[in-house]
Write an enzyme that holds these catalytic residues in place. Structure first.
Site, PDB file in Angstrom:
ATOM      1  N   GLU A   1      -2.451  -5.817  -5.822  1.00  0.00           N
ATOM      2  CA  GLU A   1      -2.620  -4.873  -7.003  1.00  0.00           C
ATOM      3  C   GLU A   1      -1.824  -4.776  -7.979  1.00  0.00           C
ATOM      4  O   GLU A   1      -0.512  -5.067  -8.086  1.00  0.00           O
ATOM      5  CB  GLU A   1      -2.336  -3.427  -6.130  1.00  0.00           C
ATOM      6  CG  GLU A   1      -2.658  -2.193  -6.668  1.00  0.00           C
ATOM      7  CD  GLU A   1      -2.435  -1.260  -5.584  1.00  0.00           C
ATOM      8  OE1 GLU A   1      -3.102  -0.256  -5.500  1.00  0.00           O
ATOM      9  OE2 GLU A   1      -1.244  -0.845  -5.064  1.00  0.00           O
TER      10      GLU A   1
ATOM     11  N   GLU B   1      -1.399   5.316   3.184  1.00  0.00           N
ATOM     12  CA  GLU B   1      -0.727   4.424   2.127  1.00  0.00           C
ATOM     13  C   GLU B   1       0.547   5.045   1.724  1.00  0.00           C
ATOM     14  O   GLU B   1       0.449   6.579   1.566  1.00  0.00           O
ATOM     15  CB  GLU B   1      -1.369   4.340   0.934  1.00  0.00           C
ATOM     16  CG  GLU B   1      -0.460   3.345  -0.116  1.00  0.00           C
ATOM     17  CD  GLU B   1      -1.125   2.594  -1.169  1.00  0.00           C
ATOM     18  OE1 GLU B   1      -2.087   3.235  -1.643  1.00  0.00           O
ATOM     19  OE2 GLU B   1      -0.698   1.851  -1.785  1.00  0.00           O
TER      20      GLU B   1
HETATM   21 MN    MN Z   1      -0.842   0.549  -3.441  1.00  0.00          MN
END
Ligand code: MN
Length: 291
Positions: A244, A150
């Protein structure tokens, strides 16, 4: 155009940890909001009953993704061998949990602690990241799991802040099951725009987080999701889009500190999730690849 991307939601929209009751609550409301996938952060996986959770996910027909960052005393980007070894152990145990849940992707800041480092990544630290993740990727491949890198902003890691840096790290790791994970919240801070990094990553993009600039309700901030979704269509991205969002209303003692969640952006996680699914579903209806 028919959009076939699976839509996911982060468990921290609903619950702060992973006790049996919290897992049940998250699964119930993930389904109720219409999502296909539930992402669990493994920051406190010791509370997670893995076989029970796998059975509940299977019964609900949900895919699962796991994510985590490391800690400053367990960090594979460190120069200290004992700190690196503790980080490697965290990753290895998280891989076991991921496989046990039936997950095919473990992602996040797998390469370092979450937090403000106060110094740049060192050459030896980066070599440690490459060595550990190469070994972990081989073990993950045996379990049918891919590893996501990520791309996080400069205040949360000093290892990978841009898509180009993530590609370079993945190249050095050199394993096919290491994929790139982009996040609209982090991209807004570090990238030139939403198009170039998506085109650059292309078919090595394995996962996408959709979050607003303040990580609250989608559409209540200033991010250009139209450009991001069009860029994803350009590269024919077929992977999941996972919403998210974080609020102090759902407090995880450790992770809220690591992610700097000091503000209450919403109180009602299930209502937020329903809104996010409807918002994403609607936005995707109008998305077309570049002519
Ligand atoms: Mn994230």
């Amino acid at each position: 155009m028919t959009v076939t991307n699976k839509l996911g939601v982060h468990a921290l929209v609903f619950v702060g940890s992973t006790s049996d009751a919290e897992v049940d609550h998250a699964i119930e409301h993930t389904k109720a909001a219409g999502f296909d996938l539930l992402e669990f952060s493994l920051h406190d996986a010791h509370t997670l009953d893995v076989p029970r959770t796998k059975a509940a996910l299977d019964a609900a027909g949900l895919d699962v993704v796991t994510s985590r960052g490391l800690a400053f005393d367990a960090d594979i980007s460190s120069e200290d061998p004992a700190t690196v070894a503790r980080g490697e152990e965290l990753l290895r145990s998280s891989l076991e949990v991921t496989a046990g849940l039936g997950g095919r992707l473990m992602t996040g800041a797998l390469y370092s602690a979450f937090g403000n480092f106060g110094h740049a990544l060192t050459t030896r630290g980066r070599q440690n990241v490459v060595a550990v993740l190469k070994n972990l990727a081989t073990e993950a491949a045996d379990k049918g799991v891919s590893l996501g890198l990520e791309v996080c902003n400069r205040y949360e890691t000093n290892v990978v802040n841009t898509a180009a840096q993530a590609l370079a790290l993945a190249d050095d790791i050199g394993e096919d099951n290491v994929v790139i994970h982009l996040d609209s919240y982090h991209m807004n801070i570090e990238e030139d725009d939403y198009t170039r990094p998506v085109h650059l990553v292309g078919d090595r993009l394995g996962y996408v987080h959709i979050g607003e600039n303040h990580r609250g309700y989608l559409g209540s901030g200033h991010l250009d999701f139209t450009s991001l979704l069009h860029a994803l269509a350009d590269i024919d991205y077929q992977g999941a889009l996972t919403f998210e969002s974080f609020s102090s209303a759902v407090v995880s003692e450790t992770l809220s500190n690591d992610l700097s969640i000091w503000r209450n952006l919403w109180d009602d996680g299930p209502a937020l999730a329903r809104h996010a699914h409807a918002w994403l579903d609607t936005a995707l209806q109008g998305v077309r690849p570049r002519a």
